[in-house]
Design a protein around this motif. Structure first.
Motif, short mmCIF file in Angstrom:
data_model
loop_
_atom_site.label_atom_id
_atom_site.label_comp_id
_atom_site.label_asym_id
_atom_site.label_seq_id
_atom_site.Cartn_x
_atom_site.Cartn_y
_atom_site.Cartn_z
N LEU A 382 0.90 2.76 2.92
CA LEU A 382 1.03 4.05 3.58
C LEU A 382 2.51 4.40 3.79
O LEU A 382 2.93 5.55 3.55
CB LEU A 382 0.31 4.03 4.94
CG LEU A 382 -1.22 3.93 4.92
CD1 LEU A 382 -1.75 3.84 6.34
CD2 LEU A 382 -1.84 5.13 4.20
N ASP A 383 3.29 3.44 4.24
CA ASP A 383 4.71 3.69 4.50
C ASP A 383 5.46 4.07 3.23
O ASP A 383 6.42 4.86 3.27
CB ASP A 383 5.36 2.46 5.13
CG ASP A 383 4.99 2.28 6.60
OD1 ASP A 383 4.62 3.29 7.24
OD2 ASP A 383 5.08 1.14 7.10
N ARG A 384 5.06 3.51 2.10
CA ARG A 384 5.74 3.82 0.83
C ARG A 384 5.62 5.29 0.46
O ARG A 384 6.52 5.86 -0.15
CB ARG A 384 5.17 2.97 -0.30
CG ARG A 384 5.57 1.50 -0.25
CD ARG A 384 5.26 0.82 -1.56
NE ARG A 384 6.07 1.36 -2.65
CZ ARG A 384 5.87 1.09 -3.93
NH1 ARG A 384 4.87 0.31 -4.30
NH2 ARG A 384 6.65 1.61 -4.86
N GLY A 385 4.49 5.91 0.81
CA GLY A 385 4.29 7.31 0.46
C GLY A 385 4.61 8.28 1.58
O GLY A 385 4.53 9.50 1.37
N TRP A 386 4.96 7.77 2.74
CA TRP A 386 5.18 8.62 3.93
C TRP A 386 6.31 9.61 3.68
O TRP A 386 7.38 9.25 3.19
CB TRP A 386 5.49 7.74 5.13
CG TRP A 386 5.72 8.47 6.41
CD1 TRP A 386 4.90 9.37 7.01
CD2 TRP A 386 6.85 8.33 7.28
NE1 TRP A 386 5.42 9.81 8.20
CE2 TRP A 386 6.64 9.19 8.39
CE3 TRP A 386 8.02 7.57 7.22
CZ2 TRP A 386 7.55 9.31 9.43
CZ3 TRP A 386 8.93 7.68 8.27
CH2 TRP A 386 8.70 8.54 9.35
N ASP A 387 6.09 10.89 4.05
CA ASP A 387 7.07 11.94 3.81
C ASP A 387 7.93 12.25 5.03
O ASP A 387 8.69 13.23 5.02
CB ASP A 387 6.38 13.22 3.33
CG ASP A 387 5.38 13.78 4.36
OD1 ASP A 387 5.34 13.26 5.51
OD2 ASP A 387 4.65 14.73 4.02
N TYR A 397 0.27 10.27 7.96
CA TYR A 397 0.22 9.98 6.53
C TYR A 397 -0.69 10.99 5.84
O TYR A 397 -1.62 11.54 6.45
CB TYR A 397 -0.28 8.57 6.29
CG TYR A 397 0.57 7.50 6.94
CD1 TYR A 397 1.78 7.11 6.37
CD2 TYR A 397 0.17 6.88 8.12
CE1 TYR A 397 2.57 6.13 6.97
CE2 TYR A 397 0.95 5.89 8.72
CZ TYR A 397 2.15 5.53 8.14
OH TYR A 397 2.93 4.57 8.73
N SER A 398 -0.45 11.23 4.56
CA SER A 398 -1.20 12.23 3.81
C SER A 398 -2.46 11.63 3.19
O SER A 398 -2.65 10.41 3.15
CB SER A 398 -0.33 12.80 2.69
OG SER A 398 -0.08 11.80 1.71
N ASP A 401 -1.61 9.26 0.49
CA ASP A 401 -1.20 7.93 0.98
C ASP A 401 -2.42 7.05 1.24
O ASP A 401 -2.46 5.88 0.83
CB ASP A 401 -0.39 8.07 2.27
CG ASP A 401 0.90 8.85 2.09
OD1 ASP A 401 1.43 8.85 0.96
OD2 ASP A 401 1.37 9.45 3.07
N TYR A 402 -3.42 7.63 1.89
CA TYR A 402 -4.63 6.85 2.19
C TYR A 402 -5.41 6.55 0.92
O TYR A 402 -6.03 5.49 0.80
CB TYR A 402 -5.51 7.59 3.20
CG TYR A 402 -5.01 7.47 4.62
CD1 TYR A 402 -5.20 6.31 5.36
CD2 TYR A 402 -4.33 8.52 5.23
CE1 TYR A 402 -4.74 6.19 6.66
CE2 TYR A 402 -3.87 8.42 6.54
CZ TYR A 402 -4.07 7.25 7.24
OH TYR A 402 -3.60 7.13 8.53
#
Length: 434
Positions: A382-387, A397-398, A401-402
């Motif tokens: 999740l953190d890797r894709g967090w904007d 999170y989007s 991400d999930y």
């Protein structure tokens, strides 16, 4: 000739012991699932990221995982009474420390102590069941045990969410800590390791059978025998993939997913994970009963693993939304994932009866190792894709991400299915005993 004894008194003693142990087990499930409900409060209180929150929640699983083998050794050597009494004492202290924590380090310490304390309770309970109940109903009694234990999970979902509207999360954890201390006292006063310690013959002798042989070697030799038994390990990987993934999702990330992606409030989201836990509880009872009636273990576990794999795929690819479709998926996740209950019966049935605690601890280690890996790994994805989006100090999170993180659930489910195909069929009896 069967020795004489008072059957009514035996029933009273047996069920009193079982009640105390099950209450302790309910607290185990409560501690396991509660972080999902207070995830937002924990993020605000300690200003943490998703990965760190996952590590805080998984601290319970880290020490729980490490302690499963020692828990099995202790259950087979020291006995359930001393093990569960000490476990409740340590868990109570840990919960109080967690509730009063003012720093992440102190919260981690409290969570560590909780995990350390509760890590010995389940194996002690299942060991107790092997000596206080008949072998031919072990699948059913395991299902009843998991059903009752899951009441603790249910209390850690919807009811805890409601309670947090009236008291702080800190007060809730201090309260459960005090309850655990009370259980420590009851365990010392009521629990006995085996019927012989309470003045009764063994259950096998009551049935007119020869009592199982006692342990004769040092526990290290016995532990090597269990670890070297290749029939035990498919149960380990079955629990790693199925129960590990299920507990990680229901115990932490299910509620944030519903909050961030679908805009549900915490109370509304908690209803979905409550459905998962309730379905899992009922499923453990149902599958335990079905397995005992069929006299088969593997077909039930293979079917459960296949259906669980399909439900995980549904979470990824079906166009589900809050409401009927979402609730159905979350309920099916718990129901299909309940097949792990039979792993404990399989474990004790492929090892010598005197080593049942160690055997159960091995397969149980897989469950908690899986959850310990899944919880922070899910947060890391999740953190890797967090904007960078935040609301009241909490990361949002989007859906993408999930979606990426849910691939982990599918991968873990595939591991469980492959493991189920490798299980040894015991036909509901111990295959090491003539």
């Amino acid at each position: 000739m069967t020795p004489t004894y008072d059957p009514r008194r035996f029933q009273q003693v047996r069920w009193a012991i079982y009640a105390v142990l099950v209450l302790a087990y309910m607290s185990v499930f409560f501690h396991r699932m509660a972080p999902a409900v207070v995830s937002a409060e924990l993020m605000m209180a300690f200003h943490t990221t998703g990965a760190v929150l996952g590590s805080l929640a998984a601290m319970y699983y880290y020490i729980y995982t490490v302690m499963q083998i020692p828990a099995g050794v202790l259950a087979d050597t020291v006995g359930t009474r001393a093990v569960v009494t000490l476990g409740n004492l340590v868990a109570g202290i840990g919960s109080i420390v967690f509730g009063l924590a003012e720093s992440m380090e102190m919260a981690m310490t409290g969570r560590f102590l909780v995990g350390l304390g509760v890590s010995v309770i389940f194996v002690g309970l299942m060991k107790s069941n092997t000596v206080w109940f008949r072998e031919r109903i072990y699948g059913l009694i395991s299902g009843v045990t998991l059903l009752l234990g899951n009441v603790g999970s249910i209390l850690a979902a919807g009811p805890l969410a409601w309670l947090l509207g009236h008291v702080s999360w800190r007060a809730a954890f201090v309260g459960i800590g005090v309850f655990s201390l009370l259980l420590a006292v009851l365990s010392l006063l009521i629990v006995r390791n085996r019927p012989e310690d309470a003045g009764f013959p063994s259950v096998r002798v009551m049935e007119g059978k020869t009592a199982h042989a006692e342990r004769e070697r040092h526990w290290l030799h016995d532990m090597r025998a269990v670890w070297g038994n290749l029939r035990v390990w498919p149960g380990f990987w079955f629990n790693f993939g199925m129960a590990g993934g299920l507990f990680a999702f229901a115990g932490l990330w299910g509620i944030p997913l519903l909050r961030d992606v679908h805009g549900l409030s915490r109370d509304a989201a908690a209803q979905y994970t409550t459905l998962t836990l309730l379905a899992m509880a009922l499923g453990t009872l149902l599958l335990g009963w079905i397995s005992d009636r069929l006299g088969r273990r593997q077909p039930v576990m293979v079917g459960s693993a296949l259906l669980y794999l399909l439900v995980c795929a549904g979470l990824l690819w079906l166009p589900w939304t809050p409401g009927t479709s979402g609730k159905l998926l979350f309920a099916l996740l718990g129901l299909c994932g309940s097949g792990f209950v039979l792993s404990y019966a399989c474990a004790k049935e492929v090892c010598a009866p005197a080593l049942s605690g160690m055997a159960i601890s091995v397969v149980n280690t897989g469950l908690f190792l899986g959850a310990a890996i899944m919880q922070p790994l899910f947060g890391w994805v999740l953190d890797r894709g967090w904007d960078g989006t935040m609301l009241n100090g909490v990361r949002l999170y989007s859906a993408a991400d999930y979606h990426a993180a849910l691939w982990l659930m599918l991968g873990f489910a595939a591991i469980a299915f492959v493991a189920a195909l490798r299980l040894t069929e015991t036909r509901g009896r111990n295959i090491t005993v003539a």
